[in-house]
Write an enzyme that holds these catalytic residues in place. Structure first.
Site, PDB file in Angstrom:
ATOM      1  N   HIS A  26       0.880  -1.176   0.000  1.00 48.03           N
ATOM      2  CA  HIS A  26       0.000   0.000   0.000  1.00 48.03           C
ATOM      3  C   HIS A  26       0.912   1.218   0.000  1.00 48.03           C
ATOM      4  O   HIS A  26       1.514   1.549   1.027  1.00 48.03           O
ATOM      5  CB  HIS A  26      -0.894  -0.043   1.250  1.00 48.03           C
ATOM      6  N   CYS A  30      -2.563  12.565   2.846  1.00 45.17           N
ATOM      7  CA  CYS A  30      -2.168  12.161   4.188  1.00 45.17           C
ATOM      8  C   CYS A  30      -2.027  13.412   5.032  1.00 45.17           C
ATOM      9  O   CYS A  30      -1.219  14.279   4.710  1.00 45.17           O
ATOM     10  CB  CYS A  30      -0.849  11.385   4.162  1.00 45.17           C
ATOM     11  N   HIS A  68       1.873   5.322  -0.913  1.00 45.13           N
ATOM     12  CA  HIS A  68       1.487   6.700  -1.218  1.00 45.13           C
ATOM     13  C   HIS A  68       2.587   7.307  -2.084  1.00 45.13           C
ATOM     14  O   HIS A  68       3.741   6.879  -2.032  1.00 45.13           O
ATOM     15  CB  HIS A  68       1.270   7.492   0.071  1.00 45.13           C
TER      16      HIS A  68
END
Length: 301
Positions: A207, A240, A209
């Protein structure tokens, strides 16, 4: 290690992608987004979050979204649950998979939920038991696995420790999450090489970013470690709050473009996903953050 023949892409846009939007996204738009994604071939969609609306107001309509979607047989509709109350909401909404989460960074855990990593994961024990008792899939997400906004570097052994704790809870799948997007390919390979020693490689997911523009490179590095599950967010939705300038999750279109270029099967229609990215971007009034999506749209015009 040779590259996998096929991968699973978990679409997280409807939950992780939208949760930071300031303006409330209408329930009907969320439902249409999920239905379009299942129509494009996604077999696992992070659909809702059953958290306190006080903390995440954008996800307050989780039950309505789950009730409104046209469920496609064979598709897993996941819900994030922080506690037993959230789990009960997800169960009532007929979620197929429960997602629990813990940080690999002690500083992050203390700053965000005022408790240690060990205490935070202990809180999920009743949730994990309840999920298993009801025959639901259980997924654990390890945040800050490649770096923390408060303490900086996170030891690889700390990530391994949290993975082991989630494994002990009975998680079917565990996500290694670069929450603030600071990871690099070398670091990514080191982390996956270590965690595959305590949890099956085929049940681990990446996962990433894209804060520093490294997400696609990190996914390629993960493929070299034999990882076969990746999270992505259509149009690069998300952000975020802990990383200034963070561009959110890696865009699904960019990941699909990579996989197609490598000859790796995804079972997902890239052209449909490009159209979905344009739909959701225009619906919520934000710029489409997918480079491949924007390029393919420009080419089609």
């Amino acid at each position: 290690m040779s590259l996998p023949r096929a991968v699973k892409i978990v679409e997280v846009g409807p939950r992780d992608g939208l949760q930071n939007e300031k303006e409330f996204v209408p329930t009907a738009v969320k439902v249409e987004l999920v239905d379009r994604l299942s129509g494009a071939g996604f077999k696992n969609i992070e659909t809702a979050s059953f958290v306190s609306p006080k903390w995440v107001p954008q996800m307050a309509d989780g039950a309505e979204v789950m009730a409104g979607i046209a469920r496609k047989p064979g598709t897993i509709y996941s819900a994030l649950t922080p506690n037993l109350k959230g789990y009960e909401g997800a169960l009532a909404a007929h979620a197929d998979e429960i997602v629990i989460f813990g940080a690999a960074s002690e500083a992050f855990s203390q700053k965000n939920i005022n408790c240690s990593i060990a205490e935070s994961i202990a809180r999920f024990e009743p949730v994990a038991r309840a999920a298993k008792d009801n025959g639901l899939r259980l997924r654990g997400s390890v945040s800050c696995a490649l770096g923390c906004p408060y303490q900086g570097d996170v030891a690889v052994l700390a990530v391994v420790d949290v993975v082991q704790r989630f494994a002990d809870l009975g998680c079917d799948e565990i996500d290694i999450a670069d929450t603030i997007g600071v990871g690099t390919p070398k670091h990514t390979r080191e982390v996956f090489s270590a965690v595959t020693k305590v949890f099956p490689r085929e049940r681990l997911s990446g996962h990433f970013h894209d804060t520093y523009g490294q997400a696609v490179a990190n996914i390629y590095a993960s493929l070299l470690e034999g990882i076969e599950i990746f999270h992505a967010s259509v149009a690069g939705l998300g952000g975020c709050p802990y990383a200034v300038g963070a561009t959110g999750n890696v865009a699904t279109e960019d990941v699909l473009y990579l996989m197609h270029g490598l000859g790796i099967e995804t079972g997902i229609d890239l052209a449909q996903v490009v159209a979905i990215g344009e739909f959701i971007s225009s619906s919520i009034g934000r710029t489409n953050a997918s480079r491949a999506g924007r390029a393919l749209l420009a080419k089609a015009r």
